[in-house]
Design a protein around this motif. Structure first.
Motif, mmCIF file in Angstrom:
data_model
loop_
_atom_site.group_PDB
_atom_site.id
_atom_site.type_symbol
_atom_site.label_atom_id
_atom_site.label_comp_id
_atom_site.label_asym_id
_atom_site.label_seq_id
_atom_site.Cartn_x
_atom_site.Cartn_y
_atom_site.Cartn_z
ATOM 1 N N ARG A 81 -8.111 5.706 -0.358
ATOM 2 C CA ARG A 81 -9.123 5.199 -1.365
ATOM 3 C C ARG A 81 -9.440 3.687 -1.386
ATOM 4 O O ARG A 81 -10.482 3.202 -1.519
ATOM 5 C CB ARG A 81 -8.589 5.639 -2.887
ATOM 6 N N GLU A 82 -8.462 3.024 -1.101
ATOM 7 C CA GLU A 82 -8.251 1.743 -0.995
ATOM 8 C C GLU A 82 -9.301 1.231 0.182
ATOM 9 O O GLU A 82 -9.887 0.227 0.097
ATOM 10 C CB GLU A 82 -6.791 0.899 -0.885
ATOM 11 N N MET A 83 -8.902 1.849 1.321
ATOM 12 C CA MET A 83 -9.557 1.547 2.610
ATOM 13 C C MET A 83 -11.160 1.726 2.410
ATOM 14 O O MET A 83 -12.043 1.100 2.651
ATOM 15 C CB MET A 83 -9.220 2.515 3.772
ATOM 16 N N GLY B 114 -0.064 4.356 20.029
ATOM 17 C CA GLY B 114 0.394 3.503 18.958
ATOM 18 C C GLY B 114 0.682 4.143 17.745
ATOM 19 O O GLY B 114 0.778 5.343 17.700
ATOM 20 N N TYR B 115 0.904 3.135 16.797
ATOM 21 C CA TYR B 115 1.109 3.919 15.363
ATOM 22 C C TYR B 115 0.556 2.867 14.392
ATOM 23 O O TYR B 115 0.459 1.796 14.454
ATOM 24 C CB TYR B 115 2.609 3.912 15.163
ATOM 25 N N GLU B 116 0.112 3.601 13.315
ATOM 26 C CA GLU B 116 -0.490 3.092 12.228
ATOM 27 C C GLU B 116 0.384 3.827 10.889
ATOM 28 O O GLU B 116 0.775 4.788 10.952
ATOM 29 C CB GLU B 116 -1.815 3.485 12.058
ATOM 30 N N THR B 117 0.763 2.607 9.825
ATOM 31 C CA THR B 117 1.499 3.028 8.875
ATOM 32 C C THR B 117 0.716 2.885 7.639
ATOM 33 O O THR B 117 -0.053 1.777 7.390
ATOM 34 C CB THR B 117 2.795 2.131 8.618
ATOM 35 N N PHE B 118 0.536 3.915 6.784
ATOM 36 C CA PHE B 118 -0.146 3.836 5.640
ATOM 37 C C PHE B 118 0.810 4.366 4.617
ATOM 38 O O PHE B 118 1.375 5.555 4.244
ATOM 39 C CB PHE B 118 -1.463 4.835 5.548
ATOM 40 N N ALA B 119 0.961 3.693 3.324
ATOM 41 C CA ALA B 119 1.816 3.803 2.432
ATOM 42 C C ALA B 119 3.014 4.418 2.700
ATOM 43 O O ALA B 119 3.583 5.490 2.078
ATOM 44 C CB ALA B 119 1.091 4.764 1.478
ATOM 45 N N GLY B 120 3.817 3.681 3.672
ATOM 46 C CA GLY B 120 4.936 4.353 4.444
ATOM 47 C C GLY B 120 5.020 5.442 4.996
ATOM 48 O O GLY B 120 6.027 6.208 5.370
ATOM 49 N N ARG B 121 3.732 6.103 5.362
ATOM 50 C CA ARG B 121 3.637 7.096 6.268
ATOM 51 C C ARG B 121 3.212 6.741 7.760
ATOM 52 O O ARG B 121 2.224 6.152 7.652
ATOM 53 C CB ARG B 121 2.789 8.066 5.812
ATOM 54 N N ASP C 94 -13.789 10.148 3.736
ATOM 55 C CA ASP C 94 -13.187 11.470 2.748
ATOM 56 C C ASP C 94 -13.051 12.694 3.650
ATOM 57 O O ASP C 94 -12.087 13.244 3.382
ATOM 58 C CB ASP C 94 -14.039 11.851 1.563
ATOM 59 N N TYR C 95 -13.868 13.355 4.368
ATOM 60 C CA TYR C 95 -14.149 14.317 5.092
ATOM 61 C C TYR C 95 -12.933 14.368 6.182
ATOM 62 O O TYR C 95 -12.256 15.249 6.316
ATOM 63 C CB TYR C 95 -15.300 14.600 5.511
ATOM 64 N N THR C 96 -12.961 13.218 6.763
ATOM 65 C CA THR C 96 -12.141 13.064 7.965
ATOM 66 C C THR C 96 -10.559 12.826 7.762
ATOM 67 O O THR C 96 -9.887 13.691 8.505
ATOM 68 C CB THR C 96 -12.540 12.026 8.990
#
Length: 169
Positions: free
Chosen positions: A41-43, A152-159, A28-30
């Motif tokens: 929230r899901e993670m 590299g890249y990570e995608t979260f909810a389209g971001r 939450d903080y990070t």
């Protein structure tokens, strides 16, 4: 006078609830404002007490920073490098501290303990990935002597977010 004991030790099944709480607090903080709210929230919710208990039961390498009396201030997970394109044998997958324990040198102690454990497993070199927007992690790994060598890249909810690989030889 009371002495404060700080112990870095392998996680036990009985630590699962405290690790889950530490994970939630640290994430939450990070990541608030970096990872989209619903994805975050899901993670966090996925990593509940049962998840951590199963990970420990399966032999996942988890060490905790125990401030005495079972107060878990942080944790680290580590093992073999998952990025085949990088030659380092070891990887720290996660290292997190509760916000109230950050900035006083405990992260360095946890990092060094995991690195030492990987060396005893004959791992040569170490890699850690961090989201570029996580300035705390970027600063921490740079201060620990990590060299930024890959992305590299990570995608979260389209971001889509850029991540950086830091290595130590």
């Amino acid at each position: 006078m009371t002495a404060l004991t700080i112990d870095i030790r392998p996680a036990e099944r009985s630590d699962a609830e405290a690790i889950s709480q530490t994970h939630a607090s640290a994430w939450d903080y990070t990541y608030a404002g970096i990872i989209p709210y619903q994805s975050l929230r899901e993670m966090i919710n996925r990593r509940d007490q049962r998840w951590w208990a199963r990970a420990i039961d399966r032999g996942t390498s988890v060490m905790v920073l125990d401030m005495g009396g079972g107060q878990i201030a942080g944790y680290v997970t580590f093992g073999l490098n998952r990025a085949r394109a990088l030659p380092q044998d070891g990887e720290i997958y996660e290292i997190y501290l509760r916000p109230e324990y950050q900035g006083v040198g405990l992260g360095s102690k946890l990092f060094n303990a995991a690195r030492a454990r990987l060396k005893t497993l004959r791992c040569t070199g170490l890699v850690v990935w961090a989201l570029e927007d996580n300035s705390g992690a970027v600063d921490f790994y740079g201060n620990m002597g990590g060299k930024d060598i890959a992305e590299g890249y990570e995608t979260f909810a389209g971001r889509t977010l850029r991540k950086i690989a830091y290595v130590w030889e």
